[in-house]
Design a protein around this motif. Structure first.
Motif, PDB file in Angstrom:
ATOM      1  N   UNK A  93     -56.480  36.713 -13.471  1.00 52.85           N
ATOM      2  CA  UNK A  93     -55.472  37.668 -13.909  1.00 52.85           C
ATOM      3  C   UNK A  93     -54.854  38.290 -12.665  1.00 52.85           C
ATOM      4  N   UNK A  94     -53.561  38.119 -12.533  1.00 50.95           N
ATOM      5  CA  UNK A  94     -52.821  38.550 -11.351  1.00 50.95           C
ATOM      6  C   UNK A  94     -51.952  39.746 -11.699  1.00 50.95           C
ATOM      7  N   UNK A  95     -51.914  40.720 -10.833  1.00 53.19           N
ATOM      8  CA  UNK A  95     -51.119  41.923 -11.078  1.00 53.19           C
ATOM      9  C   UNK A  95     -49.643  41.570 -11.237  1.00 53.19           C
ATOM     10  N   UNK A  96     -49.011  42.226 -12.181  1.00 62.38           N
ATOM     11  CA  UNK A  96     -47.576  42.034 -12.430  1.00 62.38           C
ATOM     12  C   UNK A  96     -46.789  42.874 -11.431  1.00 62.38           C
ATOM     13  N   UNK A  97     -45.823  42.252 -10.760  1.00 63.44           N
ATOM     14  CA  UNK A  97     -45.002  42.943  -9.764  1.00 63.44           C
ATOM     15  C   UNK A  97     -43.620  43.165 -10.374  1.00 63.44           C
ATOM     16  N   UNK A  98     -43.269  44.400 -10.612  1.00 66.07           N
ATOM     17  CA  UNK A  98     -42.009  44.717 -11.272  1.00 66.07           C
ATOM     18  C   UNK A  98     -40.811  44.537 -10.334  1.00 66.07           C
ATOM     19  N   UNK A  99     -39.700  44.171 -10.910  1.00 66.38           N
ATOM     20  CA  UNK A  99     -38.445  44.164 -10.170  1.00 66.38           C
ATOM     21  C   UNK A  99     -38.254  43.037  -9.177  1.00 66.38           C
ATOM     22  N   UNK A 100     -39.021  41.965  -9.293  1.00 66.82           N
ATOM     23  CA  UNK A 100     -38.828  40.874  -8.337  1.00 66.82           C
ATOM     24  C   UNK A 100     -37.596  40.060  -8.704  1.00 66.82           C
ATOM     25  N   UNK A 101     -37.052  39.403  -7.696  1.00 63.90           N
ATOM     26  CA  UNK A 101     -35.897  38.535  -7.881  1.00 63.90           C
ATOM     27  C   UNK A 101     -36.190  37.186  -7.237  1.00 63.90           C
ATOM     28  N   UNK A 102     -35.520  36.158  -7.713  1.00 66.06           N
ATOM     29  CA  UNK A 102     -35.634  34.862  -7.047  1.00 66.06           C
ATOM     30  C   UNK A 102     -35.094  34.983  -5.630  1.00 66.06           C
ATOM     31  N   UNK A 103     -35.773  34.351  -4.704  1.00 66.93           N
ATOM     32  CA  UNK A 103     -35.337  34.388  -3.315  1.00 66.93           C
ATOM     33  C   UNK A 103     -35.190  32.985  -2.756  1.00 66.93           C
TER      34      UNK A 103
END
Length: 378
Positions: free
Chosen positions: A203-213
């Motif tokens: 289970x991996x922490x959810x990172x809010x607000x990421x965008x494709x880079x």
């Protein structure tokens, strides 16, 4: 072989790969390492929290107040908050299931689901795996990121969850059960990856607000494909130093993990203020054993952030201590160990990186290779 049958068979091989040698863990010797003096305190705090993860736990209450509303960058850079975040992943009550990817061979989807915690945070749960994409690799990668000072990957821990429990929260929250697509995915997960109904996943922490880079190519092969009339040095000169340092920081992390994919794959960005940072997410392809035959562009480009290089050299020159720390941390967060050959594979890549930049500085000068701290800090 049908896709679900292949996943079922290869998922069954995880025990021999990760858990069979667990009795040989070097955990008792962690106190002898001085490489990261505070690591023991961080892991001890995590273990205390998961052993008594209840509303009555005053320490848990204090840390929830301190950490709950911080940004993801603040959480991973504060040792107490990192320990708390990992404890949330391991023990916080799951109250709903969000996005579910299902199983799709053409896109290599392996039944990952988003879980939503009672405290409002989220995690990405991977209970299934193939031989090259096991859930345990998320924990392996997250610990490498943490102990090497990259701080670009959200933390991961292993967690057992019954498929019945996940079905029950979907049933409770759905207006369409049993026609809800999440139920269909969970039914496939139960049939394909569970051990008598028990799921053992990362289970991996959810990172809010990421965008494709997308960054410059990571290998010379892709450099020639995407920029046939240019060189990595020429393209790096077009970018500001902060962008170069951050891209190279990310490229070195995925080189250590052996996830050197085409530009845009496994590349996500997040913003802290006005600064852009490249994150390491979806790291279950991590492979510490295979030889890397491609030439990385960071070696040809001869640029690196000062803190990145300093961290890598510190690990390289204290690798025995690092080996003790990483084995211990894998055991605490994942309940598994790896073999010496995995540590040797990681060391070989680390030596390559250090030698690359030593050669760069010998051929030019340190000031032309190292991007100073005032331009960019890890």
């Amino acid at each position: 072989m049908p896709w679900l049958h292949k996943v079922n068979y290869e998922n069954s091989l995880r025990y021999d790969t990760y858990y069979k040698s667990r009795s040989n863990v070097i955990r008792r010797n962690l106190k002898s390492s001085s490489l990261h003096p505070s690591l023991r305190d961080t892991l001890d705090l995590y273990e205390r929290l998961i052993q008594s993860y209840t509303p009555e736990n005053a320490e848990l209450g204090y840390l929830t107040t301190k950490c709950r509303d911080r940004s993801e960058f603040e959480l991973i850079n504060d040792e107490e908050c990192r320990a708390w975040w990992m404890a949330v992943l391991a023990k916080e009550e799951i109250v709903d299931v969000g996005i579910s990817l299902g199983f799709l061979r053409s896109e290599h989807k392996l039944g990952a689901v988003q879980v939503i915690f009672k405290n409002g945070m989220k995690g990405w749960y991977k209970p299934c795996g193939l031989h090259s994409e096991y859930p345990e690799n998320e924990v392996i990668a997250g610990v490498i990121d943490f102990l090497m000072g990259f701080n670009r990957a959200p933390p991961s821990v292993m967690r057992n969850i019954t498929s019945d429990y996940l079905v029950s929260v979907v049933k409770k929250n759905s207006h369409f059960y049993p026609l809800d697509s999440r139920y269909y995915v969970l039914d496939q997960i139960f049939a394909t990856c569970s051990d008598n109904g028990m799921l053992n996943g990362a289970i991996t922490a959810w990172w809010n607000g990421i965008e494709d880079g997308i960054s410059l190519p990571k290998t010379l092969k892709y450099m020639e494909q995407y920029f046939p009339d240019s060189t990595i040095q020429e393209e790096r000169r077009k970018l500001p130093n902060h962008e170069n340092a951050e891209q190279i920081h990310s490229h070195i992390l995925v080189y250590l993990l052996n996830i050197l994919r085409v530009p845009g794959k496994n590349e996500f960005v997040s913003y802290q203020g006005n600064q852009k940072y490249y994150l390491g997410i979806d790291l279950d392809r991590t492979n510490l054993l295979s030889d890397i035959k491609e030439i990385p562009t960071f070696c040809e480009g001869c640029l690196i952030g000062n803190q990145t290089l300093a961290n890598l050299k510190k690990i390289y020159h204290n690798y025995d201590d690092f080996s003790i720390e990483i084995m211990h941390t894998w055991d605490v967060l994942g309940g598994f160990t790896l073999q010496q050959k995995h540590l040797d594979g990681l060391y070989k890549r680390l030596r390559y990186i250090v030698n690359c930049f030593d050669t760069c500085m010998a051929q030019t000068s340190p000031s032309s290779v190292i991007i100073p701290d005032e331009v960019r800090n890890v």
